[in-house]
Design a protein around this motif. Structure first.
Motif, PDB file in Angstrom:
ATOM      1  N   ILE A   1      14.225 -28.809  17.503  1.00 56.97           N
ATOM      2  CA  ILE A   1      13.071 -28.292  16.774  1.00 56.97           C
ATOM      3  C   ILE A   1      12.540 -27.113  17.570  1.00 56.97           C
ATOM      4  O   ILE A   1      11.990 -27.283  18.667  1.00 56.97           O
ATOM      5  CB  ILE A   1      11.997 -29.372  16.562  1.00 56.97           C
ATOM      6  N   ARG A  45      11.870 -24.019  13.258  1.00 57.59           N
ATOM      7  CA  ARG A  45      13.243 -24.145  12.781  1.00 57.59           C
ATOM      8  C   ARG A  45      13.797 -25.508  13.210  1.00 57.59           C
ATOM      9  O   ARG A  45      13.675 -25.888  14.381  1.00 57.59           O
ATOM     10  CB  ARG A  45      14.126 -23.032  13.351  1.00 57.59           C
ATOM     11  N   MET A  46      14.361 -26.254  12.269  1.00 60.21           N
ATOM     12  CA  MET A  46      15.039 -27.508  12.585  1.00 60.21           C
ATOM     13  C   MET A  46      16.543 -27.239  12.563  1.00 60.21           C
ATOM     14  O   MET A  46      17.134 -27.013  11.510  1.00 60.21           O
ATOM     15  CB  MET A  46      14.664 -28.609  11.593  1.00 60.21           C
ATOM     16  N   HIS A 105      22.664 -33.682   7.432  1.00 58.56           N
ATOM     17  CA  HIS A 105      21.638 -32.659   7.599  1.00 58.56           C
ATOM     18  C   HIS A 105      20.843 -32.458   6.314  1.00 58.56           C
ATOM     19  O   HIS A 105      21.363 -32.609   5.201  1.00 58.56           O
ATOM     20  CB  HIS A 105      22.253 -31.341   8.090  1.00 58.56           C
ATOM     21  N   TYR A 134      16.929 -21.610   4.681  1.00 57.72           N
ATOM     22  CA  TYR A 134      17.954 -22.598   5.004  1.00 57.72           C
ATOM     23  C   TYR A 134      19.314 -21.904   5.006  1.00 57.72           C
ATOM     24  O   TYR A 134      19.561 -20.983   4.222  1.00 57.72           O
ATOM     25  CB  TYR A 134      17.967 -23.730   3.972  1.00 57.72           C
ATOM     26  N   GLU A 164      14.109 -23.889   7.967  1.00 62.54           N
ATOM     27  CA  GLU A 164      13.023 -23.156   8.627  1.00 62.54           C
ATOM     28  C   GLU A 164      11.780 -23.121   7.751  1.00 62.54           C
ATOM     29  O   GLU A 164      11.863 -23.005   6.528  1.00 62.54           O
ATOM     30  CB  GLU A 164      13.497 -21.730   8.928  1.00 62.54           C
ATOM     31  N   THR A 183      16.758 -36.156   3.041  1.00 65.49           N
ATOM     32  CA  THR A 183      15.617 -36.313   3.952  1.00 65.49           C
ATOM     33  C   THR A 183      15.543 -37.708   4.569  1.00 65.49           C
ATOM     34  O   THR A 183      14.745 -37.937   5.477  1.00 65.49           O
ATOM     35  CB  THR A 183      14.298 -36.050   3.209  1.00 65.49           C
ATOM     36  N   GLY A 241       5.273 -26.582  10.308  1.00 69.01           N
ATOM     37  CA  GLY A 241       6.602 -27.165  10.420  1.00 69.01           C
ATOM     38  C   GLY A 241       6.785 -28.125  11.563  1.00 69.01           C
ATOM     39  O   GLY A 241       7.733 -28.930  11.543  1.00 69.01           O
ATOM     40  N   PHE A 267       8.771 -31.320  10.261  1.00 69.76           N
ATOM     41  CA  PHE A 267      10.130 -31.592  10.721  1.00 69.76           C
ATOM     42  C   PHE A 267      10.193 -32.794  11.650  1.00 69.76           C
ATOM     43  O   PHE A 267      11.177 -33.528  11.664  1.00 69.76           O
ATOM     44  CB  PHE A 267      10.714 -30.351  11.396  1.00 69.76           C
ATOM     45  N   ARG A 268       9.158 -33.012  12.433  1.00 67.62           N
ATOM     46  CA  ARG A 268       9.144 -34.206  13.293  1.00 67.62           C
ATOM     47  C   ARG A 268       9.089 -35.473  12.444  1.00 67.62           C
ATOM     48  O   ARG A 268       9.689 -36.491  12.802  1.00 67.62           O
ATOM     49  CB  ARG A 268       7.962 -34.143  14.261  1.00 67.62           C
ATOM     50  N   ILE A 292      10.417 -35.770   9.440  1.00 71.75           N
ATOM     51  CA  ILE A 292      11.772 -35.924   8.906  1.00 71.75           C
ATOM     52  C   ILE A 292      12.704 -36.528   9.959  1.00 71.75           C
ATOM     53  O   ILE A 292      13.509 -37.416   9.657  1.00 71.75           O
ATOM     54  CB  ILE A 292      12.320 -34.574   8.404  1.00 71.75           C
TER      55      ILE A 292
END
Length: 364
Positions: free
Chosen positions: A208, A228-229, A240, A270, A284, A305, A329, A333-334, A336
């Protein structure tokens, strides 16, 4: 000879997660988001040392790798090294104890007291279903890295880290700007050599990455973020996440009737990339949500997800709306990643159960 474990293997050894990040990268919020996915609030061991760094919830145990410092604060000062330097850490003990936990054994783990800068007497830590080691070096020693079922790196850019440290240390802790700059400078050489550059990020399954926004030219306040992940291809039990069309390159500005946006707006992207020689997919987000409940509109355009029902990510985010990063994000993202860890746990548990049944059948 150090005593690494104190009981026989349990029937269900845990899965092991490694989270690498420097000080000041808000690992604690990540851990709170992760443990909430599995239920229960993370708290220190009951009746234990009040200075313990360990957190335990219903299904998870989080161990801080600072507890494996081999040098206390005075020892590091005498030898002229920071806590980031390998010589300041006991990797043999770290490996033996993570291995013991992986095999379902309890351990007697040291406690690094952040108040005194000394090592306190050890504490007992039992295996849990999800066992997380977080800190500076979870992927530095190959023996430890190979024990991990998923490895995660928080990669905070220098500009954002500096802005965060000012907000935390200057505003909340009363530190001077000169003192903050000196602290960062004193750690930079060891950080670049052992934490921030190639040594660990290249091994991470998920990175991340937190960067300054590109929506405001020249912005360096760290309030609006581009996150960005980065997801490595081919990771076992990990599919992913993708936006709209898997494998395509997408740029999406969703502001309009279904997503409230004020300046500077919000943008998603993406696509495939190469990261440290590895094929990766990158999702992202640049900007932040005005209304967190509208996240469900973005969630509806994502696939893989690992959520169990429509809107689960949005529900998780709303239930912790007061956590740092909830509108950008970092929190998105964390959350997810937390769902991904749950999926890995359930997948590995199912495989173990199937293997056990197969063994029974073969025995007849």
């Amino acid at each position: 000879m150090k005593q690494f474990y104190i009981q026989a293997a349990s029937s269900e050894p845990p899965i092991i997660i490694g989270l690498a990040a420097d000080s000041g990268c808000d690992k604690s919020t990540f851990m709170r988001r992760l443990t909430s996915v599995f239920g229960g609030e993370a708290a220190p061991p009951k009746g234990g040392n009040p200075d313990s760094n360990t957190l335990i919830s219903d299904m998870t145990t989080v161990v801080c790798l600072d507890d494996y410092h081999s040098l206390d604060r005075t020892g590091r000062k005498e030898k002229g090294v920071t806590a980031l330097h390998p010589h300041a850490n006991d990797f043999d003990l770290m490996y033996e104890q993570v291995k013991a936990i992986k095999e379902g054994r309890a351990i007697e783990k040291p406690i690094y007291n952040h108040g005194t800068g000394c090592l306190d007497p050890p504490e007992r830590v039992d295996p849990s279903k999800i066992f997380v080691i977080e800190g500076l070096h979870p992927m530095f020693d190959a023996r430890v890295w190979e024990l991990l079922d998923l490895s995660i790196s928080l990669d905070i850019s220098d500009d954002v880290k500096f802005a965060w440290k000012i907000q935390r240390d200057m505003v909340k802790r009363g530190h001077s700007l000169e003192g903050i700059k000196a602290s960062i400078a004193s750690r930079k050489r060891d950080f670049d050599a052992y934490i921030g550059k190639d040594p660990q990020k290249q091994h991470a399954d998920v990175v991340i990455q937190v960067l300054p926004t590109e929506l405001i030219p020249g912005d360096n306040e760290g309030k609006i973020l581009r996150v960005r992940m980065i997801m490595k291809e081919g990771v076992p039990n990990f599919e992913h996440v993708y936006l709209f069309d898997e494998g395509s390159t997408i740029s999406w500005v969703p502001c309009g009737r279904k997503l409230t946006c004020s300046y500077p707006g919000i943008k998603f992207a993406y696509g495939p990339e190469v990261y440290y020689g590895h094929e990766v997919s990158v999702l992202e987000m640049d900007g932040q949500f005005n209304k967190l409940e509208e996240l469900i509109y973005v969630e509806s355009h994502l696939s893989n997800t690992s959520s169990k029902f429509y809107g689960e990510i949005t529900q998780q985010m709303l239930s912790h709306a007061d956590y740092p990063g909830s509108k950008n994000g970092t929190g998105f993202f964390r959350t997810i990643v937390g769902l991904k860890i749950r999926e890995i746990y359930e997948s590995l548990r199912l495989k173990k159960a199937e293997k056990k049944e197969l063994t029974k059948v073969q025995a007849f």
